[in-house]
Design a protein around this motif. Structure first.
Motif, PDB file in Angstrom:
ATOM      1  N   GLY A 668       0.841  -1.193   0.000  1.00 53.97           N
ATOM      2  CA  GLY A 668       0.000   0.000   0.000  1.00 53.97           C
ATOM      3  C   GLY A 668       0.873   1.239   0.000  1.00 53.97           C
ATOM      4  O   GLY A 668       1.900   1.277   0.679  1.00 53.97           O
ATOM      5  N   SER A 670       1.091   5.573   0.209  1.00 52.96           N
ATOM      6  CA  SER A 670       0.548   6.917   0.418  1.00 52.96           C
ATOM      7  C   SER A 670       1.655   7.913   0.126  1.00 52.96           C
ATOM      8  O   SER A 670       2.832   7.624   0.362  1.00 52.96           O
ATOM      9  CB  SER A 670       0.018   7.096   1.845  1.00 52.96           C
ATOM     10  N   HIS A 675      -1.436  12.713   0.404  1.00 46.08           N
ATOM     11  CA  HIS A 675      -2.312  11.816   1.165  1.00 46.08           C
ATOM     12  C   HIS A 675      -2.125  11.944   2.664  1.00 46.08           C
ATOM     13  O   HIS A 675      -2.570  11.077   3.417  1.00 46.08           O
ATOM     14  CB  HIS A 675      -2.037  10.357   0.742  1.00 46.08           C
ATOM     15  N   ASN A 685      -3.221   5.596   5.870  1.00 48.70           N
ATOM     16  CA  ASN A 685      -3.626   5.535   4.465  1.00 48.70           C
ATOM     17  C   ASN A 685      -2.861   4.458   3.704  1.00 48.70           C
ATOM     18  O   ASN A 685      -3.429   3.753   2.862  1.00 48.70           O
ATOM     19  CB  ASN A 685      -3.428   6.898   3.810  1.00 48.70           C
ATOM     20  N   SER A 686      -1.561   4.319   3.960  1.00 43.73           N
ATOM     21  CA  SER A 686      -0.803   3.268   3.275  1.00 43.73           C
ATOM     22  C   SER A 686      -1.245   1.891   3.748  1.00 43.73           C
ATOM     23  O   SER A 686      -1.296   0.935   2.961  1.00 43.73           O
ATOM     24  CB  SER A 686       0.698   3.469   3.498  1.00 43.73           C
ATOM     25  N   ALA A 688      -4.316   1.141   4.793  1.00 41.90           N
ATOM     26  CA  ALA A 688      -5.605   0.904   4.141  1.00 41.90           C
ATOM     27  C   ALA A 688      -5.423   0.518   2.679  1.00 41.90           C
ATOM     28  O   ALA A 688      -6.111  -0.371   2.153  1.00 41.90           O
ATOM     29  CB  ALA A 688      -6.481   2.155   4.258  1.00 41.90           C
ATOM     30  N   ALA A 689      -4.497   1.155   1.996  1.00 37.40           N
ATOM     31  CA  ALA A 689      -4.227   0.810   0.595  1.00 37.40           C
ATOM     32  C   ALA A 689      -3.717  -0.620   0.483  1.00 37.40           C
ATOM     33  O   ALA A 689      -4.073  -1.357  -0.448  1.00 37.40           O
ATOM     34  CB  ALA A 689      -3.213   1.791   0.013  1.00 37.40           C
ATOM     35  N   LYS A 692      -6.513  -3.062   0.610  1.00 35.53           N
ATOM     36  CA  LYS A 692      -7.248  -3.173  -0.654  1.00 35.53           C
ATOM     37  C   LYS A 692      -6.600  -4.202  -1.567  1.00 35.53           C
ATOM     38  O   LYS A 692      -7.289  -4.957  -2.261  1.00 35.53           O
ATOM     39  CB  LYS A 692      -7.305  -1.802  -1.344  1.00 35.53           C
ATOM     40  N   TRP A 702      -1.332  -0.739  -4.404  1.00 39.38           N
ATOM     41  CA  TRP A 702      -2.441   0.217  -4.522  1.00 39.38           C
ATOM     42  C   TRP A 702      -1.971   1.552  -3.949  1.00 39.38           C
ATOM     43  O   TRP A 702      -1.384   1.605  -2.872  1.00 39.38           O
ATOM     44  CB  TRP A 702      -3.651  -0.281  -3.740  1.00 39.38           C
ATOM     45  N   HIS A 704      -3.119   5.102  -2.497  1.00 38.25           N
ATOM     46  CA  HIS A 704      -4.278   5.611  -1.763  1.00 38.25           C
ATOM     47  C   HIS A 704      -5.082   6.607  -2.601  1.00 38.25           C
ATOM     48  O   HIS A 704      -4.539   7.322  -3.440  1.00 38.25           O
ATOM     49  CB  HIS A 704      -3.787   6.285  -0.476  1.00 38.25           C
ATOM     50  N   GLU A 705      -6.394   6.614  -2.363  1.00 36.34           N
ATOM     51  CA  GLU A 705      -7.356   7.544  -2.984  1.00 36.34           C
ATOM     52  C   GLU A 705      -7.434   7.368  -4.498  1.00 36.34           C
ATOM     53  O   GLU A 705      -7.268   8.310  -5.286  1.00 36.34           O
ATOM     54  CB  GLU A 705      -6.989   9.004  -2.650  1.00 36.34           C
ATOM     55  N   GLN A 709      -3.284   0.966  -9.501  1.00 37.00           N
ATOM     56  CA  GLN A 709      -3.507  -0.383  -8.994  1.00 37.00           C
ATOM     57  C   GLN A 709      -2.959  -1.381  -9.999  1.00 37.00           C
ATOM     58  O   GLN A 709      -3.111  -1.212 -11.198  1.00 37.00           O
ATOM     59  CB  GLN A 709      -5.003  -0.657  -8.797  1.00 37.00           C
TER      60      GLN A 709
END
Length: 735
Positions: A668, A670, A675, A685-686, A688-689, A692, A702, A704-705, A709
């Motif tokens: 992930g 960010s 971000h 944020n990283s 969370a990415a 994903k 991925w 972030h935001e 991908q």
């Protein structure tokens, strides 16, 4: 789902205990904080730390609803009693973690079934705690849900106790460092007292004045310990008190020390006078030799005594007495006792100085040199400074033509001059003298002292065959003496004195120079211990800031580095990418091949990350199979290719013993400042990415935001042989 919940709670407990370990300053607080963190994070009914006391395992800390019940239970270490056949006793004896998933029906725990029913305890585990290479106790946890003690849970509990072991080792190292520092401070005070005593001997105009001054100097004007001098008077049956100073010195005035040179050696002073050797008593309240003076010992709160004989012309004539209220002052490491013995020897030399008025001037000069040398030792901050100050102080005070310090090379086959002072220093400053062999110079002063470990004195330098080689080089040298320097029991070098006069080095002079050489050796030993302490300090600092397995910055250190990167970005207007990297197949490899294989996989992954990202970027390990990185040398157009290449690097096969292992990663990303502009936001944020990518099938990245991908690979199962491969991604521009 239930299993995942339990594992999640255990990870929370492990994380909480790790934070507790970082915060606690002492073992007692550590035990309490770990138990509280384990209960809060792991949702245990109770958690407790039990340590061995005689035949029992007693709780020293705990938390949770059932802890008070546990405190009232008797748990033993022996299997011969029911109290010792439970989980805690068995874990302590075997040194392995023991668990049960049906506490209320387990026959081993029959003694505690009723308590388990009342407190709704269904599962439990006991994990041994090791300290200093042996089992010191047990961590005991209780749970309400049955069948919760799985192998994964046991592994996490063992990690908790291993972290406790690591923290205890750090406490032990810190205590050792404090002890070393205390010893250094104490020895520094004694060095100062030794120097003050030398000055006192110089200032004294009469023998009685010298006795009073040296007692006051040895006790540091009453701040260190009590001291007194008793002298044998042939007209009396008792030793005569001639001076005293320090703590409770008035008690010496009430002390009567009988002595008969022809009778039995009474008390502690008698053997010291009779044998000419120091007598140390570390428990005078229970020592039969001190029984006649027990009332004074109790009255003064004396915990240790030292009697050092004083001599005149090599005949014992009295004792120098130390009275201490802290046994630490008599630590049996040899250094404190050696310094006290040196104080007594200084008094002896003062006595001989007054007895031999004809040699007073010469001895006074040498005592001045010894005092200056001790001052130089106290002032020196480095070895080179010590060498220079010692050579100058002793050459000036003793009026030598040169004083030189030689140090042996690493192979100890040559002596090299490292410092010299005096009119002759140009003859010796650049010398490199062999120690062994057939060359004539090996028979001289310095090589002889180094080889034999004893002082070498030549008072007829120009006529002695041992110095014939050197006499040809200079006709101005009349006599010389050399003294070995030893550090930590090893040969280190030589202290060489040269005089233009013959017969300079009389027995009295040689004794003083021996003491001077001994002081230099002690100072060198102090530098050695300082070096060892510095290395220990550096090692402790490294362990506190780096992951022990991979050598990468740990969570706390990485957080600080991330804050620094944010600060630089705010000041310079630059940006960076924060990568949150989680290995996809680590648990499969760890569970199937074992923890050692898993550790080797983590070490290799860390190596690949550092090699790929280079020294200009930062890589850290948060714990488990989670890594993080700060990447500054990128641009938005090439980040896709860079991350794709990084994934391929991680996915390359790893050879672990006979197994070829494959793993992939979910990453992930960010970006700062797009971000987030603070540490927590960027990490969140990283993270969370990264999740994903996990949810989409793993082995990808991925941003972030809605950033870039790469479609993930299909998950690789443990029983499949096909290698993971990175598929080409459909890319979108960065937001």
């Amino acid at each position: 789902m239930f299993r995942d919940k339990v594992i999640g709670q255990m990870f929370a407990a492990l994380s909480a205990t790790n934070e507790a370990i970082l915060r606690t300053p002492a073992p007692e607080a550590l035990y309490r904080s770990v138990c509280e963190a384990a209960v809060d994070g792991g949702k245990f009914v109770a958690a407790a730390i039990l340590l061995k006391f005689d035949r029992e395992l007693r709780p020293v800390a705990g938390a949770g609803e059932a802890y008070e019940v546990l405190r009232r239970c008797r748990i033993e270490t022996s299997s011969s009693t029911p109290e010792g056949r439970g989980l805690a006793g068995e874990a302590f004896r075997t040194g392995t973690a023991i668990g049960t998933n049906d506490f209320q029906s387990d026959p081993r725990l029959q003694l505690w079934h009723d308590l388990a029913v009342v407190n709704d305890i269904r599962a439990a585990a006991a994990v041994p705690i090791r300290r200093r290479g042996s089992t010191a106790g047990v961590m005991l946890v209780y749970l309400r849900e049955p069948n919760t003690i799985t192998p994964d849970v046991m592994v996490l509990l063992e990690r908790m106790t291993d972290n406790i072991r690591f923290a205890l080792e750090n406490f032990d190292k810190a205590e050792e460092l404090r002890s070393i520092e205390h010893a250094r401070n104490r020895l520094s005070c004694m060095y100062a007292s030794l120097s003050a005593m030398n000055e006192a001997v110089l200032r004294a105009k009469t023998l009685d004045e010298m006795f009073g001054l040296v007692c006051d100097a040895s006790s540091d004007s009453g701040r260190m310990f009590g001291s007194a001098i008793f002298i044998h008077d042939e007209r009396s049956a008792n030793l005569r008190l001639v001076a005293c100073a320090g703590k409770r010195n008035h008690l010496f005035q009430e002390t009567c020390l009988p002595y008969d040179a022809d009778g039995p050696a009474l008390g502690l002073h008698g053997p010291a006078l009779r044998t000419g050797k120091p007598v140390i008593c570390l428990d005078p309240k229970h020592d039969l030799r001190a029984r006649p003076w027990i009332d004074l010992i109790v009255k003064g709160g004396v915990t240790s005594l030292g009697f050092f004989p004083l001599f005149r012309r090599e005949r014992a004539i009295g004792v120098f007495v130390f009275s201490c209220r802290d046994t630490d002052d008599f630590q049996q490491d040899g250094e404190s006792l050696d310094l006290m013995a040196r104080m007594a020897q200084n008094i002896t030399f003062g006595i001989d100085m007054f007895a031999e008025q004809a040699e007073r001037e010469k001895l006074a000069r040498m005592l001045a040199a010894l005092s200056d040398t001790n001052e130089a030792i106290l002032r020196a901050k480095t070895r080179d400074e010590l060498y220079s100050l010692v050579c100058e102080a002793s050459a000036r005070g003793g009026q030598f033509n040169s004083t030189t310090i030689f140090v042996a090379n690493s192979s100890k086959d040559h002596l090299e001059a490292v410092a010299s002072w005096g009119p002759f220093d140009n003859h010796v400053r650049e010398l490199k003298i062999p120690v062994q062999g057939d060359r004539p110079e090996v028979h001289g002063l310095a090589p002889s002292a180094f080889r034999t470990g004893k002082c070498c004195v030549i008072n007829e330098f120009q006529r002695d065959e041992r110095t014939a080689f050197w006499a040809k080089k200079s006709s101005k040298i009349g006599s010389g003496a050399s003294f070995p320097l030893r550090v930590g029991g090893d040969d280190f070098g030589v202290l060489l004195f040269l005089s233009s006069e013959s017969g300079t080095f009389t027995p009295d002079f040689v004794e003083l120079l021996l003491r001077l050489a001994g002081s230099v050796s002690l100072a060198l030993e102090k530098f050695k211990k300082s070096d060892e302490k510095r290395l220990v300090d550096e090692r402790v600092a490294y362990l506190a800031s780096h992951d022990l397995l991979t050598g990468l910055p740990n969570r706390a250190t990485f957080a600080a580095l991330l804050r620094e990167a944010i600060g630089r970005g705010e000041r310079a207007g630059g940006g960076f990418a924060l990568l949150f990297i989680d290995l996809d197949r680590f648990k499969i490899i760890n569970d199937s091949l074992g923890h050692e294989a898993g550790d080797r996989l983590l070490v290799e992954t860390a190596h690949r990350l550092k090699s790929f990202l280079g020294s200009g970027n930062v890589v850290g390990r948060l714990g488990g199979d989670e890594f993080v990185a700060i990447v500054t040398d990128y641009d938005t157009r090439s980040i896709e290719d860079m991350i794709a290449s990084l994934l391929r690097s991680i996915a390359a096969p790893m050879q672990i013993d006979e197994h070829k292992c494959y793993t992939t990663a979910s990453i992930g990303i960010s970006l700062f400042p797009d971000h987030g502009v603070d540490e927590q936001t960027l990490l969140r944020n990283s993270d969370a990415a990264m999740y994903k990518v996990k949810m989409g099938g793993k082995n990808g990245f991925w941003v972030h935001e809605g950033g870039i991908q790469s479609p993930p690979l299909q998950p690789q199962l443990a029983d499949r042989d096909e290698r993971p491969s990175l598929h080409r991604a459909r890319r979108q521009p960065l937001a």
